[in-house]
Design a protein around this motif. Structure first.
Motif, PDB file in Angstrom:
ATOM      1  N   SER A  88       1.327  -9.793   7.960  1.00  0.00           N
ATOM      2  CA  SER A  88       0.991  -9.880   6.636  1.00  0.00           C
ATOM      3  C   SER A  88      -0.145 -10.510   6.237  1.00  0.00           C
ATOM      4  O   SER A  88      -0.779 -11.445   6.803  1.00  0.00           O
ATOM      5  CB  SER A  88       2.147 -10.850   5.990  1.00  0.00           C
ATOM      6  N   LEU A  89      -0.660 -10.089   4.802  1.00  0.00           N
ATOM      7  CA  LEU A  89      -2.192 -10.649   4.534  1.00  0.00           C
ATOM      8  C   LEU A  89      -1.772 -11.855   3.906  1.00  0.00           C
ATOM      9  O   LEU A  89      -1.144 -11.983   2.662  1.00  0.00           O
ATOM     10  CB  LEU A  89      -2.596  -9.635   3.554  1.00  0.00           C
ATOM     11  N   GLU A  90      -2.304 -12.806   4.557  1.00  0.00           N
ATOM     12  CA  GLU A  90      -1.919 -14.179   3.875  1.00  0.00           C
ATOM     13  C   GLU A  90      -2.572 -14.852   2.770  1.00  0.00           C
ATOM     14  O   GLU A  90      -2.307 -15.397   1.702  1.00  0.00           O
ATOM     15  CB  GLU A  90      -1.968 -15.447   5.168  1.00  0.00           C
ATOM     16  N   ALA A  91      -4.217 -14.601   2.841  1.00  0.00           N
ATOM     17  CA  ALA A  91      -5.140 -15.052   2.147  1.00  0.00           C
ATOM     18  C   ALA A  91      -6.475 -14.216   2.455  1.00  0.00           C
ATOM     19  O   ALA A  91      -6.505 -13.609   3.632  1.00  0.00           O
ATOM     20  CB  ALA A  91      -5.426 -16.612   2.373  1.00  0.00           C
ATOM     21  N   VAL A  92      -7.192 -14.352   1.311  1.00  0.00           N
ATOM     22  CA  VAL A  92      -8.779 -13.830   1.525  1.00  0.00           C
ATOM     23  C   VAL A  92      -9.669 -14.966   1.679  1.00  0.00           C
ATOM     24  O   VAL A  92      -9.383 -15.835   0.883  1.00  0.00           O
ATOM     25  CB  VAL A  92      -9.033 -12.770   0.416  1.00  0.00           C
ATOM     26  N   VAL A  93     -10.637 -14.649   2.410  1.00  0.00           N
ATOM     27  CA  VAL A  93     -11.678 -15.766   2.485  1.00  0.00           C
ATOM     28  C   VAL A  93     -12.837 -15.415   1.595  1.00  0.00           C
ATOM     29  O   VAL A  93     -13.429 -14.459   1.623  1.00  0.00           O
ATOM     30  CB  VAL A  93     -12.122 -16.166   3.852  1.00  0.00           C
ATOM     31  N   VAL A  94     -12.844 -16.540   0.318  1.00  0.00           N
ATOM     32  CA  VAL A  94     -14.097 -16.014  -0.607  1.00  0.00           C
ATOM     33  C   VAL A  94     -15.206 -16.993  -0.326  1.00  0.00           C
ATOM     34  O   VAL A  94     -15.092 -18.171  -0.239  1.00  0.00           O
ATOM     35  CB  VAL A  94     -13.402 -16.221  -1.959  1.00  0.00           C
ATOM     36  N   ASP A  95     -16.200 -16.204  -0.460  1.00  0.00           N
ATOM     37  CA  ASP A  95     -17.767 -16.961  -0.276  1.00  0.00           C
ATOM     38  C   ASP A  95     -17.982 -17.404  -1.848  1.00  0.00           C
ATOM     39  O   ASP A  95     -18.209 -16.551  -2.536  1.00  0.00           O
ATOM     40  CB  ASP A  95     -18.508 -16.219   0.412  1.00  0.00           C
ATOM     41  N   VAL A  96     -17.889 -18.806  -1.880  1.00  0.00           N
ATOM     42  CA  VAL A  96     -18.296 -19.298  -3.391  1.00  0.00           C
ATOM     43  C   VAL A  96     -19.398 -20.113  -3.252  1.00  0.00           C
ATOM     44  O   VAL A  96     -19.793 -20.764  -2.501  1.00  0.00           O
ATOM     45  CB  VAL A  96     -17.024 -20.054  -3.642  1.00  0.00           C
ATOM     46  N   GLU A 106     -16.745 -21.531   2.222  1.00  0.00           N
ATOM     47  CA  GLU A 106     -15.638 -20.607   2.298  1.00  0.00           C
ATOM     48  C   GLU A 106     -14.278 -21.037   1.841  1.00  0.00           C
ATOM     49  O   GLU A 106     -13.922 -22.402   2.241  1.00  0.00           O
ATOM     50  CB  GLU A 106     -15.471 -20.047   3.864  1.00  0.00           C
ATOM     51  N   VAL A 107     -13.806 -20.398   0.774  1.00  0.00           N
ATOM     52  CA  VAL A 107     -12.553 -20.958   0.460  1.00  0.00           C
ATOM     53  C   VAL A 107     -11.403 -20.012   0.534  1.00  0.00           C
ATOM     54  O   VAL A 107     -11.760 -18.873   0.299  1.00  0.00           O
ATOM     55  CB  VAL A 107     -12.658 -21.431  -1.075  1.00  0.00           C
ATOM     56  N   ALA A 108     -10.136 -20.080   0.989  1.00  0.00           N
ATOM     57  CA  ALA A 108      -9.346 -19.286   0.979  1.00  0.00           C
ATOM     58  C   ALA A 108      -8.428 -19.346  -0.178  1.00  0.00           C
ATOM     59  O   ALA A 108      -7.956 -20.350  -0.634  1.00  0.00           O
ATOM     60  CB  ALA A 108      -8.276 -19.854   2.278  1.00  0.00           C
ATOM     61  N   ILE A 109      -8.191 -18.116  -0.562  1.00  0.00           N
ATOM     62  CA  ILE A 109      -7.191 -17.870  -1.938  1.00  0.00           C
ATOM     63  C   ILE A 109      -6.080 -17.048  -1.499  1.00  0.00           C
ATOM     64  O   ILE A 109      -6.124 -15.965  -0.708  1.00  0.00           O
ATOM     65  CB  ILE A 109      -7.826 -17.218  -3.039  1.00  0.00           C
ATOM     66  N   ALA A 140     -11.448 -26.765  -4.436  1.00  0.00           N
ATOM     67  CA  ALA A 140     -10.648 -26.337  -3.305  1.00  0.00           C
ATOM     68  C   ALA A 140     -11.116 -26.615  -1.859  1.00  0.00           C
ATOM     69  O   ALA A 140     -12.418 -26.820  -1.832  1.00  0.00           O
ATOM     70  CB  ALA A 140     -10.982 -24.842  -3.622  1.00  0.00           C
ATOM     71  N   PRO A 141     -10.317 -26.758  -1.056  1.00  0.00           N
ATOM     72  CA  PRO A 141     -10.693 -26.954   0.376  1.00  0.00           C
ATOM     73  C   PRO A 141     -11.564 -25.994   0.996  1.00  0.00           C
ATOM     74  O   PRO A 141     -11.155 -24.859   0.619  1.00  0.00           O
ATOM     75  CB  PRO A 141      -9.489 -27.446   1.119  1.00  0.00           C
ATOM     76  N   GLN A 142     -12.406 -26.178   1.736  1.00  0.00           N
ATOM     77  CA  GLN A 142     -13.267 -25.360   2.529  1.00  0.00           C
ATOM     78  C   GLN A 142     -12.486 -24.808   3.815  1.00  0.00           C
ATOM     79  O   GLN A 142     -11.531 -25.580   4.438  1.00  0.00           O
ATOM     80  CB  GLN A 142     -14.607 -25.923   2.970  1.00  0.00           C
ATOM     81  N   VAL A 143     -12.524 -23.767   4.212  1.00  0.00           N
ATOM     82  CA  VAL A 143     -11.944 -23.127   5.485  1.00  0.00           C
ATOM     83  C   VAL A 143     -12.580 -23.724   6.789  1.00  0.00           C
ATOM     84  O   VAL A 143     -13.785 -23.778   6.580  1.00  0.00           O
ATOM     85  CB  VAL A 143     -12.272 -21.804   5.417  1.00  0.00           C
ATOM     86  N   THR A 144     -11.629 -24.230   7.568  1.00  0.00           N
ATOM     87  CA  THR A 144     -12.408 -24.908   8.678  1.00  0.00           C
ATOM     88  C   THR A 144     -11.979 -23.649   9.906  1.00  0.00           C
ATOM     89  O   THR A 144     -10.904 -23.165   9.873  1.00  0.00           O
ATOM     90  CB  THR A 144     -11.291 -25.977   9.095  1.00  0.00           C
ATOM     91  N   ARG A 145     -12.923 -23.225  10.388  1.00  0.00           N
ATOM     92  CA  ARG A 145     -12.809 -22.313  11.725  1.00  0.00           C
ATOM     93  C   ARG A 145     -12.817 -23.162  13.081  1.00  0.00           C
ATOM     94  O   ARG A 145     -13.795 -23.906  13.281  1.00  0.00           O
ATOM     95  CB  ARG A 145     -13.972 -21.222  11.495  1.00  0.00           C
ATOM     96  N   VAL A 146     -11.587 -22.947  13.630  1.00  0.00           N
ATOM     97  CA  VAL A 146     -11.538 -23.770  14.954  1.00  0.00           C
ATOM     98  C   VAL A 146     -12.091 -22.842  15.751  1.00  0.00           C
ATOM     99  O   VAL A 146     -11.487 -21.649  16.143  1.00  0.00           O
ATOM    100  CB  VAL A 146     -10.059 -24.285  15.002  1.00  0.00           C
ATOM    101  N   PRO A 147     -13.055 -23.225  16.607  1.00  0.00           N
ATOM    102  CA  PRO A 147     -13.360 -22.051  17.866  1.00  0.00           C
ATOM    103  C   PRO A 147     -12.392 -22.063  18.777  1.00  0.00           C
ATOM    104  O   PRO A 147     -11.646 -22.882  19.269  1.00  0.00           O
ATOM    105  CB  PRO A 147     -14.791 -22.614  18.444  1.00  0.00           C
ATOM    106  N   THR A 148     -12.313 -20.797  19.358  1.00  0.00           N
ATOM    107  CA  THR A 148     -11.187 -20.421  20.368  1.00  0.00           C
ATOM    108  C   THR A 148     -12.006 -20.945  21.730  1.00  0.00           C
ATOM    109  O   THR A 148     -13.249 -20.798  22.062  1.00  0.00           O
ATOM    110  CB  THR A 148     -10.862 -19.104  20.709  1.00  0.00           C
TER     111      THR A 148
END
Length: 149
Positions: A88-96, A106-109, A140-148
């Protein structure tokens, strides 16, 4: 006796015609798809799409008077998609924010909060709108990318 396996398989197929073929067809990973913009989207179409914010109530597929979207806040563009493990498409990441790529965040909507709308003078071009205020976007909270690893 390996030569008996093909004969056994053939006899099973003859004994239950269509059974094995029906099972194979039912479990096919392929889907027929007709893409109609505004009802379904390709990732390549979504990436780069501008998101407009308004305080007005939005409903999917809503028809707006010509020029309406120009009055909304252009908050940024879709830079990425968040897809769940269930597909499922949960969210889009928008560059604001930012200017020329500097200072953007980056903010997730949530996908279910976006509404495809169009203006009456051009029903072929949908816009994606979100019911949000400028203050909501700033906070809006910023998207946090956790490295693998």
């Amino acid at each position: 006796m390996p030569f008996l396996r093909p004969a056994l398989t053939a006899s099973l197929l003859l004994a239950a015609p269509g059974l094995a073929l029906a099972d194979a067809h039912a479990s096919s990973p392929f889907a027929e798809s007709t893409l109609e913009y505004g009802e379904s989207y390709m990732a390549t179409t979504l990436i780069g799409t501008r998101i407009h914010a308004t305080e007005a109530e939005l409903t999917p597929g809503m028809s707006l008077p010509a020029g309406t979207v120009a009055e909304w806040d252009d908050i940024g563009e879709i830079g990425d998609l968040i897809i769940g493990t269930d597909g499922s498409l949960e969210a889009v990441v928008v560059d604001v924010g930012g200017f020329l790529g500097l200072g953007e965040r980056e903010v997730a909507i949530s996908w279910d909060m976006l509404r495809p709308v169009y203006e009456e003078d051009n029903i072929q071009e949908y816009f994606l709108g979100v019911n949000a205020t400028e203050e909501m976007m700033r906070n809006a909270p910023q998207v946090t990318r956790v490295p693998t690893e």
